[in-house]
Design an enzyme around this catalytic site. Structure first.
Site, PDB file in Angstrom:
ATOM      1  N   LYS A 107     -90.164 -89.415 -54.736  1.00 27.03           N
ATOM      2  CA  LYS A 107     -89.569 -88.020 -55.683  1.00 27.03           C
ATOM      3  C   LYS A 107     -90.956 -86.980 -55.981  1.00 27.03           C
ATOM      4  CE  LYS A 107     -84.835 -88.887 -56.616  1.00 27.03           C
ATOM      5  NZ  LYS A 107     -84.382 -90.497 -56.411  1.00 27.03           N
TER       6      LYS A 107
HETATM    7  C1  LIG Z   1     -83.089 -91.195 -55.717  1.00 31.84           C
HETATM    8  C2  LIG Z   1     -83.926 -92.499 -54.804  1.00 31.84           C
HETATM    9  C3  LIG Z   1     -83.264 -92.521 -53.569  1.00 31.84           C
HETATM   10  C4  LIG Z   1     -82.789 -92.506 -52.850  1.00 31.84           C
HETATM   11  O1  LIG Z   1     -82.723 -91.513 -52.192  1.00 31.84           O
HETATM   12  P1  LIG Z   1     -81.346 -90.234 -51.257  1.00 31.84           P
HETATM   13  O2  LIG Z   1     -82.841 -88.696 -51.048  1.00 31.84           O
HETATM   14  O3  LIG Z   1     -80.963 -89.290 -53.254  1.00 31.84           O
HETATM   15  O4  LIG Z   1     -81.087 -90.395 -50.607  1.00 31.84           O
HETATM   16  C5  LIG Z   1     -83.695 -94.097 -53.481  1.00 31.84           C
HETATM   17  N1  LIG Z   1     -84.727 -94.919 -53.978  1.00 31.84           N
HETATM   18  C6  LIG Z   1     -85.262 -94.153 -55.113  1.00 31.84           C
HETATM   19  C7  LIG Z   1     -86.613 -95.097 -55.552  1.00 31.84           C
HETATM   20  C8  LIG Z   1     -84.671 -93.413 -55.882  1.00 31.84           C
HETATM   21  O5  LIG Z   1     -85.221 -92.492 -56.640  1.00 31.84           O
END
Ligand SMILES: *Cc1c(COP(=O)(O)O)cnc(C)c1O
Length: 435
Positions: A107
């Site tokens: 993210k």
């Molecule tokens: C947010 C997150 C996900 C999921 O990603 P999406 O884009 O919401 O499908 C998977 N793994 C981790 C570690 C995350 O922080």
């Protein structure tokens, strides 16, 4: 470039409007009006390009009409201040490591890009008021957004989180930063935090006086830049001589990451097919099997960033394929795993290969092991560093997970949260005194 709403009940928005608003006023998600195919020559030479060069080319397709060339290059370079390497775990299976950023999770990419794009719009515009970003978090989103915006002029971030309900590792990643980041410890649940943020956005009086915006994961400025690393992963596989018949597996919760991959595919990225890996929250898996989408309340799991019962980006996936179930299943297959299966996978992979998965990446790794055909090359997105889930991973593998220095640095910081009651009037008072 204009952005339309997946609900099609409002006029198209400019990039700036889509970024500041986040969600369209008909509650739809914004989509770019055009998804351009990259020229064939781009893919021929991609393995000779740097990550920055690749990302700048991709960014121009989306943002080139709205952001000047040099400014866009700066935003991309500044966002991608860390690598996203492709590491071989075993023959035919590669990990796309997305955890080398400031908060050790993928993210970081979207959050850093959004912060820099927003700063660009502020500097260019006539409205020189401070922008206040409000974000409610149950853990990981808050740290990525706070660190993405840390030190960015003209923007203040207010992270609301439920007291005692986020892990100490998560809390220290947004509550120790200071500068333009304020952590607000709400005496309530995550839902209370979300309600406070929503109430603030709906409060006319506040919005007349303060420039408020959200930075949630559905924002186009967070979601589209995630396509950069898919291109870079392909370049890495191509240069290793394994760029044919590539299968990409994405551990999915809200499906922003997978959707960014599907957009890259629409732009011509030579991926043969995708696998969407779920934990026990198997809503998308069920949709693939039955054609029926039945959202339901989320179930807590050890891969908790994927505990989503009604994935927002499902609307974008339907939009990309004209809601045609046959088209979706011809490109994407699914998988879903219980906590026990996730734990077994982490242990088995570690003991056999020495590679330490986090619980999210483990879902995707297992799905590849089960679904990859002979001759195919599999790459899974390793979305977080295992140290972020240290207790879980240590107890499964019996090995103490080392804390990387940048995570340890957060843990040595001093917590500086503001305590807040869960009633809206207190949050409103807090916001009013910011003027
Ligand atoms: C947010 C997150 C996900 C999921 O990603 P999406 O884009 O919401 O499908 C998977 N793994 C981790 C570690 C995350 O922080």
């Amino acid at each position: 470039m204009k952005y339309y709403s997946t609900n099609h009940n409002v006029p198209e928005a400019t990039l700036q409007e889509a970024v500041v608003k986040g969600l369209a006023s008909d509650r739809g998600l914004f989509m770019p009006e055009r998804i351009e195919r990259m020229p064939a020559g781009f893919f021929e030479d991609i393995d000779k390009m740097s990550f920055h060069e690749i990302a700048v080319c991709v960014a121009r397709c989306f943002f080139g009409e709205d952001v000047e060339r040099d400014a866009l290059e700066d935003i991309v370079r500044d966002t991608l201040s860390f690598p996203t390497p492709v590491v071989e775990v075993e023959s035919g299976i590669y990990s796309l490591e997305l955890f080398h950023g400031p908060t050790l999770a993928f993210k970081d990419v979207g959050a850093r890009f959004m912060a820099r794009l927003l700063r660009y719009f502020i500097n260019r515009g006539s409205d020189r008021r401070m922008v206040h970003v409000l974000v409610a978090t149950s853990g990981d989103t808050g740290s990525a957004v706070a660190n993405g915006f840390l030190g960015v002029d003209g923007i203040k971030v207010h992270v609301l989180y439920p007291k005692g309900k986020v892990s100490p590792i998560q809390e220290c990643q947004f509550a120790t930063l200071g500068d333009n980041i304020t952590a607000i410890e709400v005496d309530g649940t995550f839902d209370d935090c979300q309600r406070l943020v929503k109430s603030a956005f709906m409060d006319e009086e506040l919005n007349n006086r303060l420039l408020l915006t959200s930075a949630n994961s559905i924002n186009v400025a967070r979601f589209l830049p995630q396509s950069f690393y898919y291109f870079n992963a392909y370049a890495a596989l191509k240069s290793k001589g394994v760029g044919n018949d590539v299968v990409v597996c994405v551990p999915s919760g809200n499906f922003g990451n997978l959707t960014a991959g599907l957009i890259a595919h629409r732009m011509g990225l030579p991926v043969k097919r995708f696998v969407a890996a779920n934990n026990a929250n198997d809503i998308f898996y069920n949709y693939l099997s039955t054609g029926v989408y039945s959202p339901r309340p989320s179930t807590p799991t050890i891969a908790n960033a994927m505990d989503v019962g009604d994935p927002s980006n499902f609307a974008r996936i339907l939009d990309l394929y004209g809601a045609n179930h046959a088209d979706v299943v011809s490109l994407i297959s699914g998988a879903a795993y219980s906590d026990d299966e996730i734990a077994d996978t982490i242990k088995e992979c570690y003991e056999r290969t020495g590679y330490l998965l986090d619980p999210h990446g483990a879902c995707a790794y297992r799905a590849l092991r089960e679904q990859l055909n002979p001759g195919e090359t599999g790459v899974f997105l390793e979305t977080a560093h295992p140290a972020k889930f240290r207790d879980t991973v240590s107890s499964i593998t019996g090995r103490d997970v080392e804390i990387p220095p940048r995570l340890a640095a957060f843990m040595n910081g001093e917590k500086m949260s503001v305590a807040m009651d869960k009633e809206f009037k207190y949050f409103k008072q807090y916001l009013e005194q910011l003027l």
